[in-house]
Design a protein around this motif. Structure first.
Motif, PDB file in Angstrom:
ATOM      1  N   ARG A  16     -94.624  11.578  27.558  1.00 21.99           N
ATOM      2  CA  ARG A  16     -94.050  10.616  26.608  1.00 21.99           C
ATOM      3  C   ARG A  16     -92.602  10.241  26.925  1.00 21.99           C
ATOM      4  N   GLU A  17     -92.030  10.845  27.973  1.00 24.22           N
ATOM      5  CA  GLU A  17     -90.677  10.453  28.376  1.00 24.22           C
ATOM      6  C   GLU A  17     -90.709   9.177  29.209  1.00 24.22           C
ATOM      7  N   THR A  18     -89.502   8.711  29.563  1.00 26.08           N
ATOM      8  CA  THR A  18     -89.333   7.495  30.351  1.00 26.08           C
ATOM      9  C   THR A  18     -88.710   7.841  31.692  1.00 26.08           C
ATOM     10  N   ALA A  19     -89.087   7.109  32.735  1.00 18.00           N
ATOM     11  CA  ALA A  19     -88.528   7.325  34.063  1.00 18.00           C
ATOM     12  C   ALA A  19     -88.180   5.979  34.697  1.00 18.00           C
ATOM     13  N   THR A  20     -87.124   5.976  35.503  1.00 16.89           N
ATOM     14  CA  THR A  20     -86.733   4.779  36.257  1.00 16.89           C
ATOM     15  C   THR A  20     -86.594   5.143  37.718  1.00 16.89           C
ATOM     16  N   LEU A  21     -87.348   4.434  38.564  1.00 20.11           N
ATOM     17  CA  LEU A  21     -87.305   4.646  40.003  1.00 20.11           C
ATOM     18  C   LEU A  21     -86.606   3.452  40.636  1.00 20.11           C
ATOM     19  N   LYS A  22     -85.771   3.746  41.637  1.00 26.94           N
ATOM     20  CA  LYS A  22     -85.015   2.677  42.278  1.00 26.94           C
ATOM     21  C   LYS A  22     -85.379   2.528  43.757  1.00 26.94           C
ATOM     22  N   CYS A  23     -85.276   1.303  44.227  1.00 27.49           N
ATOM     23  CA  CYS A  23     -85.629   0.986  45.614  1.00 27.49           C
ATOM     24  C   CYS A  23     -84.605   0.016  46.181  1.00 27.49           C
ATOM     25  N   TYR A  24     -84.083   0.356  47.353  1.00 22.35           N
ATOM     26  CA  TYR A  24     -83.135  -0.521  48.044  1.00 22.35           C
ATOM     27  C   TYR A  24     -83.797  -0.951  49.359  1.00 22.35           C
ATOM     28  N   PRO A  25     -84.156  -2.223  49.493  1.00 24.40           N
ATOM     29  CA  PRO A  25     -84.907  -2.670  50.671  1.00 24.40           C
ATOM     30  C   PRO A  25     -84.028  -2.703  51.915  1.00 24.40           C
ATOM     31  N   ILE A  26     -84.687  -2.876  53.050  1.00 27.76           N
ATOM     32  CA  ILE A  26     -83.982  -3.057  54.310  1.00 27.76           C
ATOM     33  C   ILE A  26     -83.130  -4.335  54.189  1.00 27.76           C
ATOM     34  N   PRO A  27     -81.885  -4.308  54.680  1.00 26.30           N
ATOM     35  CA  PRO A  27     -81.040  -5.505  54.591  1.00 26.30           C
ATOM     36  C   PRO A  27     -81.742  -6.754  55.118  1.00 26.30           C
ATOM     37  N   ARG A  28     -81.607  -7.838  54.374  1.00 31.14           N
ATOM     38  CA  ARG A  28     -82.188  -9.162  54.660  1.00 31.14           C
ATOM     39  C   ARG A  28     -83.674  -9.261  54.305  1.00 31.14           C
ATOM     40  N   HIS A  29     -84.293  -8.177  53.916  1.00 35.66           N
ATOM     41  CA  HIS A  29     -85.673  -8.267  53.423  1.00 35.66           C
ATOM     42  C   HIS A  29     -85.636  -8.775  51.979  1.00 35.66           C
ATOM     43  N   ASP A  30     -86.483  -9.763  51.687  1.00 39.14           N
ATOM     44  CA  ASP A  30     -86.435 -10.397  50.375  1.00 39.14           C
ATOM     45  C   ASP A  30     -87.660 -10.083  49.507  1.00 39.14           C
TER      46      ASP A  30
END
Lengths: 115, 113
Positions: A16-30
């Motif tokens: 019942r908790e909340t989670a946030t996952l982050k992603c940083y793409p390869i530079p110039r990838h859109d």
């Protein structure tokens, strides 16, 4: 060469908790894709973004949402966590398929454990 | 619905014993077929992309081939460090920018010294 960065690498949450996952793409990838891989399973597509707009949606629960920001990083927000959400979550990035080869490069993943 | 079937599920080889992994697919217009290597607990590592029947690509001890119905990943004289799960995935022609990958369940390769 720069690769896809994901944070955190490991996350332990209770039901019942909340989670946030982050992603940083390869530079110039859109384009950013999110996949879920359960134990012993193949990666399953969740959702993708191109130029900050949702481009496709797979088997993503309504409890999950995601967005891509102006710097192209993406966040996957997961609420009301369930035991079955325990899995590896991968982010992949690519150039928009019309501009590149469509090859997706994966990050190291976030291992989410729900107790 | 796009489908990918990989065989065998698991394969044990002796070092130097060459073999092939199979990936058969059904897709509504193939844009690309991808091979990835995945080590336990890590993200899939890109190996090859194949776009049309008859295409072949090589990298060190690996060679990937493509027909209209299947792809093979040939491993020549494997070494223990080639041990991993090999994943095959297809990308369908659908227009726009939604080029998700549909994966097979993978072949777990173990190479014994």
């Amino acid at each position: 060469a720069a690769g896809v960065i994901q944070s955190p690498r490991h996350l332990i949450k209770e039901k019942r908790e909340t989670a946030t996952l982050k992603c940083y793409p390869i530079p110039r990838h859109d384009t950013v894709y999110w996949y879920q891989q359960g134990p012993g399973q193949d990666p399953q597509f969740l959702i993708s973004f191109y130029e900050k707009m949702q481009s496709d949606k797979g088997s993503i629960p309504d409890r999950f949402s995601a967005q891509q920001f102006s710097d192209y990083h993406s966040e996957l927000n997961m609420s009301s966590l369930e035991l079955g959400d325990s899995a590896l979550y991968f982010c992949a990035s690519s150039l928009e398929a019309g501009q590149g080869s469509g090859e997706q490069y994966f990050g190291p993943g976030t291992r989410l454990t729900v107790t | 619905e796009d489908q990918v079937t990989q065989s065998p599920e698991a394969l044990r080889l002796q070092e130097g014993e060459s073999s092939s992994l199979n990936c058969s697919y059904t897709v509504s217009g193939l844009r690309g077929l991808f091979w990835y290597r995945q080590d336990p607990g890590k993200g899939p590592e890109f190996l090859f992309t194949l776009y049309s029947a008859g295409e072949e690509k090589e990298k060190e001890r690996l060679k990937a081939t493509l027909t209209k119905k299947e792809s093979f990943l040939h491993i020549t004289a494997p070494k223990p460090e080639d041990s991993a799960t090999y994943l095959c995935a297809v990308q369908a022609e659908s227009g726009g920018s939604n080029y998700k990958l549909t994966f097979g369940k993978g072949t777990l390769l173990t190479v014994n010294p």
